[in-house]
Design an enzyme around this catalytic site. Structure first.
Site, PDB file in Angstrom:
ATOM      1  N   LYS A 193       0.361   3.924  -8.255  1.00 47.70           N
ATOM      2  CA  LYS A 193      -0.913   3.610  -8.920  1.00 47.70           C
ATOM      3  C   LYS A 193      -2.000   3.592  -7.858  1.00 47.70           C
ATOM      4  CE  LYS A 193      -3.860   1.054 -10.225  1.00 47.70           C
ATOM      5  NZ  LYS A 193      -5.269   1.353  -9.872  1.00 47.70           N
ATOM      6  N   GLY A 246      -4.298  -4.176  -0.665  1.00 47.67           N
ATOM      7  CA  GLY A 246      -5.587  -4.393  -1.322  1.00 47.67           C
ATOM      8  C   GLY A 246      -6.121  -5.766  -0.997  1.00 47.67           C
ATOM      9  N   SER A 247      -6.921  -6.283  -1.908  1.00 49.80           N
ATOM     10  CA  SER A 247      -7.601  -7.551  -1.626  1.00 49.80           C
ATOM     11  C   SER A 247      -6.647  -8.742  -1.755  1.00 49.80           C
ATOM     12  CB  SER A 247      -8.775  -7.736  -2.586  1.00 49.80           C
ATOM     13  OG  SER A 247      -8.296  -7.815  -3.904  1.00 49.80           O
ATOM     14  N   THR A 248      -6.986  -9.808  -1.082  1.00 53.46           N
ATOM     15  CA  THR A 248      -6.179 -11.022  -1.151  1.00 53.46           C
ATOM     16  C   THR A 248      -6.163 -11.563  -2.582  1.00 53.46           C
ATOM     17  OG1 THR A 248      -6.624 -11.484   1.162  1.00 53.46           O
ATOM     18  CG2 THR A 248      -5.920 -13.356  -0.173  1.00 53.46           C
ATOM     19  N   GLY A 251      -3.780  -9.608  -4.546  1.00 53.92           N
ATOM     20  CA  GLY A 251      -2.444  -9.955  -4.049  1.00 53.92           C
ATOM     21  C   GLY A 251      -1.943 -11.254  -4.683  1.00 53.92           C
ATOM     22  N   GLU A 268       0.085  -6.238   1.676  1.00 52.08           N
ATOM     23  CA  GLU A 268      -0.753  -6.047   2.863  1.00 52.08           C
ATOM     24  C   GLU A 268      -2.179  -6.291   2.400  1.00 52.08           C
ATOM     25  OE1 GLU A 268      -3.288  -4.582   5.043  1.00 52.08           O
ATOM     26  OE2 GLU A 268      -2.311  -2.616   4.990  1.00 52.08           O
ATOM     27  N   CYS A 302      -8.630  -2.618   6.795  1.00 49.63           N
ATOM     28  CA  CYS A 302      -8.102  -3.978   6.700  1.00 49.63           C
ATOM     29  C   CYS A 302      -7.935  -4.624   8.078  1.00 49.63           C
ATOM     30  CB  CYS A 302      -6.793  -3.991   5.931  1.00 49.63           C
ATOM     31  SG  CYS A 302      -5.694  -2.685   6.425  1.00 49.63           S
ATOM     32  N   GLU A 402     -13.730 -11.615   4.982  1.00 47.43           N
ATOM     33  CA  GLU A 402     -13.633 -10.169   5.199  1.00 47.43           C
ATOM     34  C   GLU A 402     -14.853  -9.493   4.575  1.00 47.43           C
ATOM     35  OE1 GLU A 402     -10.564  -7.802   3.050  1.00 47.43           O
ATOM     36  OE2 GLU A 402     -10.140  -6.975   5.027  1.00 47.43           O
TER      37      GLU A 402
HETATM   38  O1  TXE Z   1      -9.558  -4.251  -4.170  1.00 47.82           O
HETATM   39  P1  TXE Z   1      -8.343  -4.437  -5.164  1.00 47.82           P
HETATM   40  P2  TXE Z   1     -11.048  -3.757  -4.494  1.00 47.82           P
HETATM   41  C1  TXE Z   1     -10.639  -5.872   0.069  1.00 47.82           C
HETATM   42  C2  TXE Z   1     -12.014  -5.643   0.651  1.00 47.82           C
HETATM   43  C3  TXE Z   1     -12.786  -5.177  -0.544  1.00 47.82           C
HETATM   44  C4  TXE Z   1     -12.181  -6.032  -1.629  1.00 47.82           C
HETATM   45  C5  TXE Z   1     -12.336  -5.518  -3.035  1.00 47.82           C
HETATM   46  O2  TXE Z   1     -12.525  -6.848   1.146  1.00 47.82           O
HETATM   47  O3  TXE Z   1     -14.147  -5.384  -0.411  1.00 47.82           O
HETATM   48  O4  TXE Z   1     -10.827  -6.080  -1.315  1.00 47.82           O
HETATM   49  O5  TXE Z   1     -11.810  -4.190  -3.172  1.00 47.82           O
HETATM   50  C6  TXE Z   1      -5.478  -2.406  -7.946  1.00 47.82           C
HETATM   51  N1  TXE Z   1      -3.049  -5.693 -11.049  1.00 47.82           N
HETATM   52  N2  TXE Z   1      -9.763  -4.738   0.284  1.00 47.82           N
HETATM   53  O6  TXE Z   1     -11.613  -4.504  -5.633  1.00 47.82           O
HETATM   54  O7  TXE Z   1      -8.815  -4.889  -6.478  1.00 47.82           O
HETATM   55  C7  TXE Z   1      -6.670  -1.497  -7.864  1.00 47.82           C
HETATM   56  O8  TXE Z   1      -6.766  -0.677  -9.016  1.00 47.82           O
HETATM   57  C8  TXE Z   1      -2.571  -4.649 -10.358  1.00 47.82           C
HETATM   58  C9  TXE Z   1      -8.931  -4.793   1.448  1.00 47.82           C
HETATM   59  O9  TXE Z   1     -11.039  -2.291  -4.621  1.00 47.82           O
HETATM   60  O10 TXE Z   1      -7.352  -5.287  -4.464  1.00 47.82           O
HETATM   61  C10 TXE Z   1      -6.360  -0.718  -6.592  1.00 47.82           C
HETATM   62  O11 TXE Z   1      -5.411   0.306  -6.880  1.00 47.82           O
HETATM   63  N3  TXE Z   1      -3.337  -3.860  -9.581  1.00 47.82           N
HETATM   64  C11 TXE Z   1      -7.839  -3.802   1.376  1.00 47.82           C
HETATM   65  C12 TXE Z   1      -5.724  -1.792  -5.705  1.00 47.82           C
HETATM   66  O12 TXE Z   1      -5.272  -2.810  -6.598  1.00 47.82           O
HETATM   67  C13 TXE Z   1      -4.639  -4.174  -9.474  1.00 47.82           C
HETATM   68  C14 TXE Z   1      -8.169  -2.467   0.815  1.00 47.82           C
HETATM   69  C15 TXE Z   1      -6.663  -2.421  -4.672  1.00 47.82           C
HETATM   70  O13 TXE Z   1      -7.789  -2.951  -5.337  1.00 47.82           O
HETATM   71  C16 TXE Z   1      -5.192  -5.278 -10.159  1.00 47.82           C
HETATM   72  C17 TXE Z   1      -9.017  -2.560  -0.357  1.00 47.82           C
HETATM   73  C18 TXE Z   1      -4.337  -6.052 -10.981  1.00 47.82           C
HETATM   74  N4  TXE Z   1      -4.774  -7.093 -11.684  1.00 47.82           N
HETATM   75  C19 TXE Z   1      -9.818  -3.670  -0.555  1.00 47.82           C
HETATM   76  N5  TXE Z   1      -6.505  -5.337  -9.855  1.00 47.82           N
HETATM   77  C20 TXE Z   1      -6.978  -3.653   2.586  1.00 47.82           C
HETATM   78  N6  TXE Z   1      -6.151  -4.659   2.855  1.00 47.82           N
HETATM   79  O14 TXE Z   1      -6.973  -2.637   3.244  1.00 47.82           O
HETATM   80  C21 TXE Z   1      -6.777  -4.323  -9.009  1.00 47.82           C
HETATM   81  N7  TXE Z   1      -5.642  -3.602  -8.782  1.00 47.82           N
END
Ligand code: TXE
Length: 499
Positions: A193, A246-248, A251, A268, A302, A402
């Protein structure tokens, strides 16, 4: 739009035109069950470039069913045969490198040279690295001490089953490869995904996996929003593990959603990595390294070295150099020659970063350079000039949260113990850097920093063999290396009675 951008769009037109069929289930691409689409934009121009399928819970269900059916054919293959498929994917990535890099730059905004030499070329190397592991993943014989009887006891490393891979928009192809290659090497089938903002290279990757001849259903793709497609995947009872970057905040949702089915997780998450410049460092090298540490990929990394600790004795001179070098960074469309930094991923992300710029100034930090939207032909894109803050205190939001954008916060320090304590005073612990010419100090400080990766006299180095992941709120489990592979397996102890 410049000629170079429209020519590039023409070169990848085929992929853009079939993006609406980005639900790849059982080897067959198609639209989302509900028929809905999500527009995807070139962040450097604001122009819509394609529409991808908005996958639903029904699509996830079909994908998990196809992945479940594929487990048998995939696991019946010999390890060597599985490895050959992974080698073939690596070669196909390289054969299609130009197309993949162009798609990544159009979708994400990063300079083409980064897409080509970082994202695409490391993605190929990751597949090659895990291809080699297929024939080396082994259990152990166990020297047990039973009170009675005589046994031969050994362990097997078995695949988990169907695994869900949820990846973000900052390194779409690369992070998908980090997770896909070890998952496949260990004998799992997958549902990938990607981020709704950057799904084009994931679509190409799923196509290449099919082109390599993997049994249908081993690699499935469901594009779509996190709250729908992603949520359905994390709640699905047929999914044994979620590997997420992705985001905390997301997570944390995944941890909660995994509870009913007790899914295994690798997470991560975010970071606020410390990068420390000691006065005995090669200061010119450290300045270059500090810039690359924060401004790579527009700061949307990240492990970005976003908290730069500089020894007070060299602080002013060092900041002067940083600011003039940051001011000289060439912003532009990632496809245009000479561009060193592209736009942020979206308008919303730029506004989020601008909120942090305002909070830094409000809390009393000094903005030495950058942090503005450039004028002229870049106006329609999500550009922001690279920013450097000084006079930063550890308790300011720009030093704790962050930002995920091109914003460097510089903090002065006086001694080693103090800087280690302050560097570790963070909820995150993904990475850290330190710059020194004292070999004893380099190891001493590296051992004391609470971070999953520590770079000495360099930053942002990655290799498929080196595990990558976080301490504390930066997550758990590891991508890359043997550890990621092990994370896609479960261990079985087998006891054979010999009496
Ligand atoms: O992240 P999301 P976003 C951080 C960074 C950024 C913030 C927001 O600070 O500004 O997060 O970014 C999927 N169930 N990072 O909103 O939401 C989403 O579709 C399952 C740090 O884009 O975490 C995408 O595929 N999946 C980071 C993925 O999660 C869900 C890199 C990441 O999106 C979901 C990116 C849910 N309920 C952002 N909601 C790093 N560690 O490198 C969203 N997703």
């Amino acid at each position: 739009m410049t000629a170079v951008v429209s020519e590039a769009i023409d070169e990848v037109r085929g992929v853009l035109d079939r993006a609406g069929d980005s639900i790849v289930v059982g080897g067959r691409p198609g639209p989302a069950a509900g028929g809905d689409l999500i527009e995807t934009f070139d962040p450097a121009t604001g122009d819509a470039i394609a529409s991808i399928a908005a996958g639903t819970a029904e699509d996830v269900d079909r994908a998990v069913a196809a992945a479940t059916r594929a487990l048998g054919p995939w696991q019946e293959l010999s390890p060597a045969a599985r490895g050959r498929f992974l080698y073939d994917i690596a070669s196909l990535i390289e054969e299609n490198a130009q197309e993949l890099a162009t798609l990544e730059t159009l979708d994400n905004g990063k300079p083409l040279t980064e897409s080509m030499y970082l994202d695409v070329s490391i993605a190929a190397e990751v597949f090659r690295y895990y291809a080699g592991w297929c024939t080396k993943l082994s259990g152990q014989t166990v020297p047990i001490s039973p009170p009675v009887g005589n046994f031969f006891t050994y362990t097997l490393r078995e695949p988990l089953g169907v695994v869900g891979l949820i990846v973000p928009w900052n390194f779409p192809l690369l992070i998908a490869s980090w997770k896909l290659a070890p998952a496949l090497a260990a004998g799992n089938s997958v549902v990938l995904k990607p981020s709704e903002m950057t799904s084009l290279t994931a679509l190409r990757l799923a196509e290449l996996a099919n082109e390599a001849g993997l049994p249908a259903g081993v690699v499935n793709l469901v594009t779509g929003f996190g709250q729908t497609a992603g949520q359905a995947l994390i709640e699905h009872p047929g999914v044994a593990k979620i590997s997420f970057t992705g985001s905390t905040a997301t997570g944390q949702k995944i941890v909660a959603a995994s509870a009913p089915s007790l899914k295994k997780l690798t997470l991560e998450l975010g970071g606020k990595s410390a990068n420390i410049v000691f006065p005995d460092a090669d200061l010119a090298g450290a300045a270059q390294g500090a810039l690359a540490a924060i401004f790579l990929n527009q700061g949307q990394v990240c492990c970005a070295g976003s908290r730069l600790f500089v020894h007070r004795s060299v602080h002013d001179e060092f900041v002067g150099e940083l600011a003039s070098a940051a001011g000289a960074i060439q912003l532009g469309h990632g496809l245009v020659d000479g561009t060193e930094m592209g736009p942020l991923i979206s308008g919303a992300q730029r506004e989020r970063v601008e909120g942090y710029l305002a909070s830094g100034t409000d809390e009393g930090a000094t903005l030495v350079c950058g942090g503005v939207r450039p004028n002229g032909e870049l106006t329609p894109g999500n550009f922001l000039t690279p920013a450097v803050f000084t006079d930063v205190r550890d308790d300011m939001r720009i030093a704790r949260e962050e930002i995920f954008g091109p914003v460097l916060t510089v903090l002065a320090f006086d001694d080693e113990d103090e800087v280690v304590r302050r560097a570790n005073d963070s909820e995150f612990g993904l990475a850290a850097g330190l710059w020194t010419s004292d070999v004893k100090r380099s190891h001493r400080v590296a051992h004391r920093l609470q971070a999953g990766t520590v770079w000495v006299n360099q930053y942002n180095m990655l290799d498929p063999a080196a595990p990558f992941g976080g301490y504390k709120a930066s997550g758990y489990g590891r991508d890359l290396g043997e550890e990621s592979l092990i994370g896609f397996t479960q261990t079985k102890s087998v006891w054979v009675g010999l009496d």
